[in-house]
Design a protein around this motif. Structure first.
Motif, PDB file in Angstrom:
ATOM      1  N   ARG A   1    -104.329  62.360  85.718  1.00  0.00           N
ATOM      2  CA  ARG A   1    -103.995  62.262  87.145  1.00  0.00           C
ATOM      3  C   ARG A   1    -102.928  61.191  87.391  1.00  0.00           C
ATOM      4  O   ARG A   1    -101.952  61.412  88.091  1.00  0.00           O
ATOM      5  CB  ARG A   1    -105.278  61.921  87.929  1.00  0.00           C
ATOM      6  CG  ARG A   1    -105.127  61.989  89.432  1.00  0.00           C
ATOM      7  CD  ARG A   1    -106.219  61.192  90.129  1.00  0.00           C
ATOM      8  NE  ARG A   1    -106.181  59.796  89.693  1.00  0.00           N
ATOM      9  CZ  ARG A   1    -107.215  58.976  89.674  1.00  0.00           C
ATOM     10  NH1 ARG A   1    -108.397  59.381  90.065  1.00  0.00           N
ATOM     11  NH2 ARG A   1    -107.075  57.723  89.269  1.00  0.00           N
ATOM     12  N   ASP A   2    -103.102  60.007  86.778  1.00  0.00           N
ATOM     13  CA  ASP A   2    -102.160  58.906  87.010  1.00  0.00           C
ATOM     14  C   ASP A   2    -100.776  59.218  86.426  1.00  0.00           C
ATOM     15  O   ASP A   2     -99.751  58.881  87.026  1.00  0.00           O
ATOM     16  CB  ASP A   2    -102.694  57.603  86.397  1.00  0.00           C
ATOM     17  CG  ASP A   2    -103.907  57.068  87.155  1.00  0.00           C
ATOM     18  OD1 ASP A   2    -104.198  57.577  88.260  1.00  0.00           O
ATOM     19  OD2 ASP A   2    -104.563  56.132  86.637  1.00  0.00           O
ATOM     20  N   VAL A   3    -100.753  59.852  85.234  1.00  0.00           N
ATOM     21  CA  VAL A   3     -99.464  60.167  84.594  1.00  0.00           C
ATOM     22  C   VAL A   3     -98.721  61.220  85.414  1.00  0.00           C
ATOM     23  O   VAL A   3     -97.529  61.080  85.698  1.00  0.00           O
ATOM     24  CB  VAL A   3     -99.680  60.620  83.128  1.00  0.00           C
ATOM     25  CG1 VAL A   3     -98.424  61.268  82.562  1.00  0.00           C
ATOM     26  CG2 VAL A   3    -100.107  59.423  82.274  1.00  0.00           C
ATOM     27  N   ILE A   4     -99.436  62.266  85.829  1.00  0.00           N
ATOM     28  CA  ILE A   4     -98.780  63.322  86.611  1.00  0.00           C
ATOM     29  C   ILE A   4     -98.282  62.771  87.943  1.00  0.00           C
ATOM     30  O   ILE A   4     -97.152  63.045  88.365  1.00  0.00           O
ATOM     31  CB  ILE A   4     -99.732  64.525  86.803  1.00  0.00           C
ATOM     32  CG1 ILE A   4     -99.886  65.239  85.448  1.00  0.00           C
ATOM     33  CG2 ILE A   4     -99.201  65.492  87.857  1.00  0.00           C
ATOM     34  CD1 ILE A   4    -100.962  66.289  85.423  1.00  0.00           C
ATOM     35  N   ALA A   5     -99.102  61.948  88.583  1.00  0.00           N
ATOM     36  CA  ALA A   5     -98.674  61.363  89.863  1.00  0.00           C
ATOM     37  C   ALA A   5     -97.430  60.495  89.655  1.00  0.00           C
ATOM     38  O   ALA A   5     -96.465  60.576  90.434  1.00  0.00           O
ATOM     39  CB  ALA A   5     -99.811  60.538  90.464  1.00  0.00           C
ATOM     40  N   GLY A   6     -97.415  59.692  88.596  1.00  0.00           N
ATOM     41  CA  GLY A   6     -96.279  58.796  88.351  1.00  0.00           C
ATOM     42  C   GLY A   6     -95.000  59.549  88.012  1.00  0.00           C
ATOM     43  O   GLY A   6     -93.914  59.164  88.438  1.00  0.00           O
ATOM     44  N   LEU A   7     -95.142  60.641  87.253  1.00  0.00           N
ATOM     45  CA  LEU A   7     -93.959  61.423  86.869  1.00  0.00           C
ATOM     46  C   LEU A   7     -93.437  62.248  88.041  1.00  0.00           C
ATOM     47  O   LEU A   7     -92.315  62.737  88.007  1.00  0.00           O
ATOM     48  CB  LEU A   7     -94.278  62.336  85.674  1.00  0.00           C
ATOM     49  CG  LEU A   7     -94.559  61.613  84.348  1.00  0.00           C
ATOM     50  CD1 LEU A   7     -94.960  62.606  83.266  1.00  0.00           C
ATOM     51  CD2 LEU A   7     -93.354  60.786  83.898  1.00  0.00           C
ATOM     52  N   SER A   8     -94.250  62.405  89.078  1.00  0.00           N
ATOM     53  CA  SER A   8     -93.827  63.162  90.255  1.00  0.00           C
ATOM     54  C   SER A   8     -93.088  62.284  91.256  1.00  0.00           C
ATOM     55  O   SER A   8     -92.507  62.785  92.217  1.00  0.00           O
ATOM     56  CB  SER A   8     -95.041  63.783  90.953  1.00  0.00           C
ATOM     57  OG  SER A   8     -95.835  64.474  90.014  1.00  0.00           O
ATOM     58  N   ARG A   9     -93.133  60.949  91.060  1.00  0.00           N
ATOM     59  CA  ARG A   9     -92.446  60.050  91.994  1.00  0.00           C
ATOM     60  C   ARG A   9     -90.966  59.976  91.666  1.00  0.00           C
ATOM     61  O   ARG A   9     -90.553  60.262  90.561  1.00  0.00           O
ATOM     62  CB  ARG A   9     -93.049  58.646  91.923  1.00  0.00           C
ATOM     63  CG  ARG A   9     -94.523  58.603  92.253  1.00  0.00           C
ATOM     64  CD  ARG A   9     -95.003  57.179  92.108  1.00  0.00           C
ATOM     65  NE  ARG A   9     -94.512  56.366  93.203  1.00  0.00           N
ATOM     66  CZ  ARG A   9     -95.280  55.941  94.198  1.00  0.00           C
ATOM     67  NH1 ARG A   9     -96.568  56.228  94.214  1.00  0.00           N
ATOM     68  NH2 ARG A   9     -94.764  55.229  95.158  1.00  0.00           N
ATOM     69  N   ARG A  10     -90.165  59.570  92.633  1.00  0.00           N
ATOM     70  CA  ARG A  10     -88.732  59.317  92.406  1.00  0.00           C
ATOM     71  C   ARG A  10     -88.422  57.915  92.867  1.00  0.00           C
ATOM     72  O   ARG A  10     -88.527  57.658  94.051  1.00  0.00           O
ATOM     73  CB  ARG A  10     -87.874  60.341  93.160  1.00  0.00           C
ATOM     74  CG  ARG A  10     -88.097  61.774  92.692  1.00  0.00           C
ATOM     75  CD  ARG A  10     -87.626  62.004  91.239  1.00  0.00           C
ATOM     76  NE  ARG A  10     -87.993  63.340  90.761  1.00  0.00           N
ATOM     77  CZ  ARG A  10     -89.126  63.632  90.101  1.00  0.00           C
ATOM     78  NH1 ARG A  10     -90.008  62.673  89.815  1.00  0.00           N
ATOM     79  NH2 ARG A  10     -89.380  64.853  89.713  1.00  0.00           N
ATOM     80  N   PRO A  11     -88.040  56.970  92.019  1.00  0.00           N
ATOM     81  CA  PRO A  11     -87.982  57.126  90.570  1.00  0.00           C
ATOM     82  C   PRO A  11     -89.365  57.300  89.934  1.00  0.00           C
ATOM     83  O   PRO A  11     -90.366  56.861  90.496  1.00  0.00           O
ATOM     84  CB  PRO A  11     -87.324  55.820  90.101  1.00  0.00           C
ATOM     85  CG  PRO A  11     -87.567  54.847  91.202  1.00  0.00           C
ATOM     86  CD  PRO A  11     -87.615  55.628  92.471  1.00  0.00           C
ATOM     87  N   LYS A  12     -89.381  57.892  88.746  1.00  0.00           N
ATOM     88  CA  LYS A  12     -90.635  58.078  88.015  1.00  0.00           C
ATOM     89  C   LYS A  12     -91.199  56.722  87.597  1.00  0.00           C
ATOM     90  O   LYS A  12     -90.455  55.778  87.355  1.00  0.00           O
ATOM     91  CB  LYS A  12     -90.388  58.907  86.748  1.00  0.00           C
ATOM     92  CG  LYS A  12     -89.871  60.325  86.994  1.00  0.00           C
ATOM     93  CD  LYS A  12     -89.653  61.027  85.653  1.00  0.00           C
ATOM     94  CE  LYS A  12     -89.153  62.453  85.810  1.00  0.00           C
ATOM     95  NZ  LYS A  12     -87.725  62.528  86.196  1.00  0.00           N
ATOM     96  N   ARG A  13     -92.512  56.652  87.510  1.00  0.00           N
ATOM     97  CA  ARG A  13     -93.109  55.440  86.932  1.00  0.00           C
ATOM     98  C   ARG A  13     -94.413  55.791  86.219  1.00  0.00           C
ATOM     99  O   ARG A  13     -95.007  56.853  86.453  1.00  0.00           O
ATOM    100  CB  ARG A  13     -93.331  54.364  87.988  1.00  0.00           C
ATOM    101  CG  ARG A  13     -94.350  54.712  89.049  1.00  0.00           C
ATOM    102  CD  ARG A  13     -94.317  53.632  90.135  1.00  0.00           C
ATOM    103  NE  ARG A  13     -95.522  53.646  90.944  1.00  0.00           N
ATOM    104  CZ  ARG A  13     -95.590  53.144  92.172  1.00  0.00           C
ATOM    105  NH1 ARG A  13     -94.535  52.565  92.724  1.00  0.00           N
ATOM    106  NH2 ARG A  13     -96.713  53.191  92.845  1.00  0.00           N
TER     107      ARG A  13
END
Ligand code: AVJ
Length: 317
Positions: free
Chosen positions: A18-30
């Motif tokens: 959940r945390d990885v998918i949420a972070g990769l969906s942000r711009r910028p990614k984190r």
């Protein structure tokens, strides 16, 4: 050891996904830095602490050893030490050996391996000390097994781990510590201090490349645990000191345009795209006191200054 109570937090691999998918969906990614510490990441971090450029651990350990008589006098007899993150245990040993008859020790640690190792080591060294380990993510609400122990609580949070949190998160964490220490307890917190930016930057860019390996291990962990296909050779570690924000900002940079599969999703990276993976904040007395006061804590004593390069601060409500 399987007698360590988990605290009922959700399935760890589901939380990671959940945390990885949420972070990769942000711009910028984190990506969250707490996921650095799998078994290999923890071993790489221990190796970082032995690099000549990484002054933090050595300076803090020396400062702690030297300040223990004063710290023990301040804390008093028979406290219950609650450590947020248990690490390798060397600092804990120095703390417990230097305190006046501590009665109990509660490490709160997300990695079962690290938690077991610290309990085994410290249990052997301090046979009279009651051990109440808690397998938990200390950034989540904690259900601490303090009942019946009595004695004031001393929260121990060394290593400038606080610096890995954004200011709002750091305040939330300090609030949770304020709750843990109650009216009569204290918190002993290690913070890296603002100093020559070149010295700070060197600590996060060691010549041997251990920090780079530590950073990129996050992608190896995601590959293994989430079935992703990050090409570790196509990403690079980058750590820069942002002087105006007084923090190291660590990124994983994509070396080319590429597409990665992560937990059944397709993630695109542009050439030179940076993914923020860690902050390491550096503090001054004023900036640290401001965070503490937002959490209902005040700094009542301290050891180490900008000359020393690292600080230990004692707080109470
Ligand atoms: C976990 C806070 C001790 O931020 O200095 C070291 C982690 N990251 N090198 C820090 C870390 C890259 C470290 N602490």
């Amino acid at each position: 050891m399987n007698s360590i109570p988990a605290d009922g937090q959700a399935d760890p691999s589901a939380t990671l996904r959940r945390d990885v998918i949420a972070g990769l969906s942000r711009r910028p990614k984190r990506l969250p830095s707490k996921y650095f510490y799998d078994a290999r990441g923890s071993a790489l971090f221990e190796a970082i602490t032995r690099q000549p450029e990484y002054y933090l651990t050595r300076v803090e350990q020396g400062l702690l050893a030297q300040s223990m008589p004063a710290i023990a006098a301040r804390v008093g007899r028979q406290c219950h030490v609650v450590e947020y993150g248990s690490g390798s245990g060397l600092k804990t040993r120095t703390l417990l050996a230097g305190l006046d008859a501590p009665r109990a020790y509660t490490p709160v640690e997300i990695s079962p391996k690290a938690l077991n190792a610290s309990v085994a080591r410290l249990g052997a060294r301090f046979p009279g000390l009651a051990m109440h380990p808690l397998l938990a993510d200390f950034t989540q609400p904690l259900d601490l097994p303090l009942a019946g122990e009595g004695g004031r609580v001393l929260v121990f949070f060394p290593g400038s781990t606080l610096g890995n949190f954004r200011d709002d998160e750091a305040v939330a964490l300090l609030r949770s510590m304020a709750a843990t220490i109650a009216d009569d307890g204290m918190a002993l917190i290690g913070i890296d201090l603002v100093k020559n930016p070149r010295r700070i930057e060197a600590a996060y860019n060691d010549a041997a490349g251990i920090t780079a390996a530590f950073t990129l291990n996050l992608l190896a962990r995601i590959n293994r645990e989430l079935g992703a296909d990050f090409d570790l050779g196509a990403f690079a570690h980058r750590a820069r000191y942002a002087q105006e924000r007084e923090r190291i900002e660590t990124d994983i940079v994509s070396l080319r345009e590429q597409t990665v599969q992560v937990a059944g999703r397709t993630v695109d990276f542009a050439a030179d795209e940076a993914m923020r993976v860690e902050y390491s904040h550096k503090y001054r007395d004023e900036s640290f006191a401001a965070l503490a006061s937002q959490a209902g804590l005040r700094v009542i004593d301290g050891w180490g200054d900008q000359g020393t390069g690292f600080g230990l601060r004692l707080l109470s409500r």
